[in-house]
Design an enzyme around this catalytic site. Structure first.
Site, short mmCIF file in Angstrom:
data_model
loop_
_atom_site.label_atom_id
_atom_site.label_comp_id
_atom_site.label_asym_id
_atom_site.label_seq_id
_atom_site.Cartn_x
_atom_site.Cartn_y
_atom_site.Cartn_z
N ASN A 71 53.14 7.89 5.23
CA ASN A 71 53.91 6.76 4.69
C ASN A 71 53.82 6.65 3.17
OD1 ASN A 71 51.28 5.87 4.44
ND2 ASN A 71 51.69 3.80 5.17
N LYS A 124 54.27 7.91 -0.94
CA LYS A 124 55.30 8.46 -1.81
C LYS A 124 54.98 9.90 -2.19
CE LYS A 124 57.03 7.55 -6.53
NZ LYS A 124 57.86 8.69 -6.41
N LYS A 177 56.58 13.00 -0.83
CA LYS A 177 56.85 14.11 0.09
C LYS A 177 57.99 14.99 -0.42
CE LYS A 177 57.21 10.97 3.33
NZ LYS A 177 56.60 9.80 2.68
N THR A 178 59.11 14.35 -0.75
CA THR A 178 60.26 15.10 -1.26
C THR A 178 59.94 15.72 -2.61
OG1 THR A 178 61.84 13.73 -0.03
CG2 THR A 178 62.68 14.88 -1.97
N THR A 179 59.25 14.98 -3.46
CA THR A 179 58.88 15.49 -4.77
C THR A 179 58.02 16.74 -4.65
OG1 THR A 179 58.98 13.25 -5.65
CG2 THR A 179 57.81 14.88 -6.97
N ARG A 182 58.94 26.36 -7.89
CA ARG A 182 58.05 27.52 -7.93
C ARG A 182 58.74 28.76 -7.39
NH1 ARG A 182 52.65 26.28 -5.18
NH2 ARG A 182 52.14 25.54 -7.26
N PHE A 206 71.75 6.26 3.26
CA PHE A 206 70.73 5.73 4.17
C PHE A 206 71.36 5.19 5.45
CE2 PHE A 206 68.57 5.25 0.01
CZ PHE A 206 67.44 5.99 0.30
N TRP A 261 70.38 2.85 7.31
CA TRP A 261 70.37 1.39 7.41
C TRP A 261 71.53 0.78 6.63
CZ3 TRP A 261 66.16 4.13 5.54
CH2 TRP A 261 66.00 4.16 4.15
N GLU A 263 63.65 15.04 4.83
CA GLU A 263 63.86 13.86 5.67
C GLU A 263 64.34 14.21 7.08
OE1 GLU A 263 62.76 11.25 4.18
OE2 GLU A 263 63.50 11.06 2.14
#
Length: 199
Positions: free
Chosen positions: A39, A41, A43-45, A53, A94, A96, A131
């Protein structure tokens, strides 16, 4: 040499031996399945860092972005001109915001076809399925479809899957799992997401 210096040297010698032993034992060479979940911040970064790389070494890379497709993405904007980068975006934004399961499922399946193409291409060294975990959670994609594509990909291809609540079957298959843990998040304290920092 002081006692502390001697203890430090001995500790570093033991550490070096441990690392050398691990390096010597790592003899298998193939692509990896990596899952960045949790949960927190980043993951995508982290995935985009690996993309950078791989591109830096001249490898071909494919990125499929689910969920955040309509948002600005600084990494994508900077790297999109690299001829070795292929990006496919689920252009609904998104879930939602859309609140339409039927159209979201259709959009997911359309971009999944791009993912399947990348996962079948032996020239693509790295594939990021950003995601993807939400597509499984919401039932837009079937886990058996995803695991089959992962199992049948070229042996040298590495795949990174990002998103919270990774499916147990993905975790069971993964070579590397990194769980981002939220300790504190600025957004939860009323701070807006910052361009160039958060996206």
């Amino acid at each position: 040499m002081t006692d502390r210096d001697t203890r430090h040297k001995n500790a570093m010698q033991k550490l070096k031996q441990h690392v050398d032993d691990k390096v010597a034992a790592a003899t298998e060479e193939r692509g990896l399945l990596m899952v960045f979940t949790g949960n927190g911040k980043g993951k995508t970064t982290a995935a985009w860092g690996t993309v950078t790389r791989a591109l830096g070494y001249g490898y071909r890379v494919g990125v499929v972005q689910f969920i955040k497709g309509l948002w600005e993405c600084g990494e994508r904007e900077r790297l999109v001109e690299d001829l070795n980068l292929d990006v496919a975006i689920m252009a609904t934004g998104f879930t939602w915001d859309t609140q339409n399961r039927e159209s979201d499922t259709a959009a997911c399946l359309e971009v999944w076809r791009e993912a399947e193409r990348m996962l079948a291409d032996p020239e693509v060294y790295l594939v990021v399925l950003d995601e993807l975990t939400y597509m499984l959670k919401f039932g837009y994609l079937d886990i058996a479809t995803v695991t089959a594509a992962l199992e049948n990909r070229p042996s040298d291809q590495t795949v990174i899957i990002t998103g919270r609540n990774a499916h147990r079957d993905l975790l069971a298959m993964a070579d590397t799992i990194t769980e981002m843990q939220e300790v504190r998040h600025a957004f939860n304290n009323g701070l807006k997401a910052r361009r160039g920092i958060d996206f």
